[in-house]
Motif scaffolding. Sequence first.
Motif, PDB file in Angstrom:
ATOM      1  N   UNK A 282       3.321 -12.891  50.047  1.00  0.00           N
ATOM      2  CA  UNK A 282       2.316 -13.517  49.179  1.00  0.00           C
ATOM      3  C   UNK A 282       0.930 -13.199  49.725  1.00  0.00           C
ATOM      4  N   UNK A 283      -0.049 -13.091  48.850  1.00  0.00           N
ATOM      5  CA  UNK A 283      -1.412 -12.847  49.289  1.00  0.00           C
ATOM      6  C   UNK A 283      -1.550 -11.561  50.080  1.00  0.00           C
ATOM      7  N   UNK A 284      -2.238 -11.636  51.215  1.00  0.00           N
ATOM      8  CA  UNK A 284      -2.448 -10.458  52.046  1.00  0.00           C
ATOM      9  C   UNK A 284      -1.132  -9.818  52.466  1.00  0.00           C
ATOM     10  N   UNK A 285      -0.129 -10.634  52.793  1.00  0.00           N
ATOM     11  CA  UNK A 285       1.171 -10.099  53.215  1.00  0.00           C
ATOM     12  C   UNK A 285       1.798  -9.247  52.118  1.00  0.00           C
ATOM     13  N   UNK A 286       1.720  -9.704  50.880  1.00  0.00           N
ATOM     14  CA  UNK A 286       2.241  -8.927  49.765  1.00  0.00           C
ATOM     15  C   UNK A 286       1.452  -7.656  49.549  1.00  0.00           C
ATOM     16  N   UNK A 287       0.142  -7.746  49.702  1.00  0.00           N
ATOM     17  CA  UNK A 287      -0.697  -6.557  49.510  1.00  0.00           C
ATOM     18  C   UNK A 287      -0.403  -5.489  50.557  1.00  0.00           C
ATOM     19  N   UNK A 288      -0.135  -5.911  51.787  1.00  0.00           N
ATOM     20  CA  UNK A 288       0.233  -4.946  52.824  1.00  0.00           C
ATOM     21  C   UNK A 288       1.522  -4.220  52.451  1.00  0.00           C
ATOM     22  N   UNK A 289       2.454  -4.968  51.877  1.00  0.00           N
ATOM     23  CA  UNK A 289       3.699  -4.354  51.421  1.00  0.00           C
ATOM     24  C   UNK A 289       3.450  -3.331  50.335  1.00  0.00           C
ATOM     25  N   UNK A 290       2.583  -3.667  49.393  1.00  0.00           N
ATOM     26  CA  UNK A 290       2.260  -2.745  48.298  1.00  0.00           C
ATOM     27  C   UNK A 290       1.641  -1.464  48.849  1.00  0.00           C
ATOM     28  N   UNK A 291       0.724  -1.603  49.791  1.00  0.00           N
ATOM     29  CA  UNK A 291       0.053  -0.434  50.360  1.00  0.00           C
ATOM     30  C   UNK A 291       1.064   0.494  51.028  1.00  0.00           C
ATOM     31  N   UNK A 292       1.946  -0.073  51.846  1.00  0.00           N
ATOM     32  CA  UNK A 292       2.891   0.771  52.572  1.00  0.00           C
ATOM     33  C   UNK A 292       3.922   1.390  51.630  1.00  0.00           C
ATOM     34  N   UNK A 293       4.448   0.595  50.722  1.00  0.00           N
ATOM     35  CA  UNK A 293       5.470   1.112  49.796  1.00  0.00           C
ATOM     36  C   UNK A 293       4.903   2.192  48.893  1.00  0.00           C
ATOM     37  N   UNK A 294       3.668   2.020  48.440  1.00  0.00           N
ATOM     38  CA  UNK A 294       3.083   2.974  47.494  1.00  0.00           C
ATOM     39  C   UNK A 294       2.805   4.325  48.133  1.00  0.00           C
TER      40      UNK A 294
END
Length: 299
Positions: free
Chosen positions: A70-82
């Motif tokens: 959620x929040x920053x943690x979710x965004x970090x996941x999006x960055x790495x996965x993308x």
Amino acid sequence: MELSRLTTEQRNKRSMNLDQMSTAEMLHTINEEDKIVAFAVEKVLPKIEIAVDHIVPSLASGGRLFYVGAGTSGRLGVIDASECPPTFMTPKEMVQTVMAGGMDAFFNAAEGSEDNEKQGGLDLQAKKLIKNDVVIGITASGRTPYPIGALHYAKAIGAYTIALSCNQDSLISNVADCAIEVIVGPEVLTGSTRMKAATAHKMILNMISTTTMVKLGKVHENLMVDLHANNFKLRERAKRTVSEVTRSSYDKIENALIQTNYKVKPAIVMLEANVTLQEAEEAIVQSDGYVRKAIDYLS
């Protein structure tokens, strides 16, 4: 009271007068605190190794890797996965992120959505999670309900679960098969875990995805041999990569890459083993994607 006991929520004694510091003093303080992060990550390398060694066989056999946060943690996941498809030419479904509040929350904060534990499981269910998948729950505090709910659901169906937090004995660690607790200490700005905690988590996610892809044969030496060369810069990088390995002439390299539609891996095998594209592709399949093994296979 429960939150106040978390390391990530405590006040940093080095920045108690942050609002009275000069610009230079603030920057120096932040920089000094950031230096702590790499050493904190070093301490959890054995746990990261365990995580990678479970992820690799899962992906190799058709499983998927899910980052949940959620929040920053979710965004970090999006960055790495993308970054996995362009860097390693992975199918877009191989590494995915499930984020509280949906993907719109990447741009617009939806902080309330993190409190819904049940939704974490429902969102994974919508992805048709299977036993062969791996789920990483990301939460700096270690107590965010959304990723905790996701791990509960993943465990219930037999998927391997990994927790990534920044507090010792965190709630999410109790749910996971592998708990990575990277302790970076209180933030310069109290409770702002987009700082050191997020930096630590980004480093670890980069480690996990990169190491996993190396072990899946998507790297030769330290070169990206599975990059998706779909623009001028990347096509030039593809040429340099093939040149680094084969030391062939420019004309031969360009000709090989044109034949492979700028896929680096078969171009290298063609030039190194002096074979056709079809033979190179067959050797790569027989060698589970490893360039070195494919060349040896054709020798």
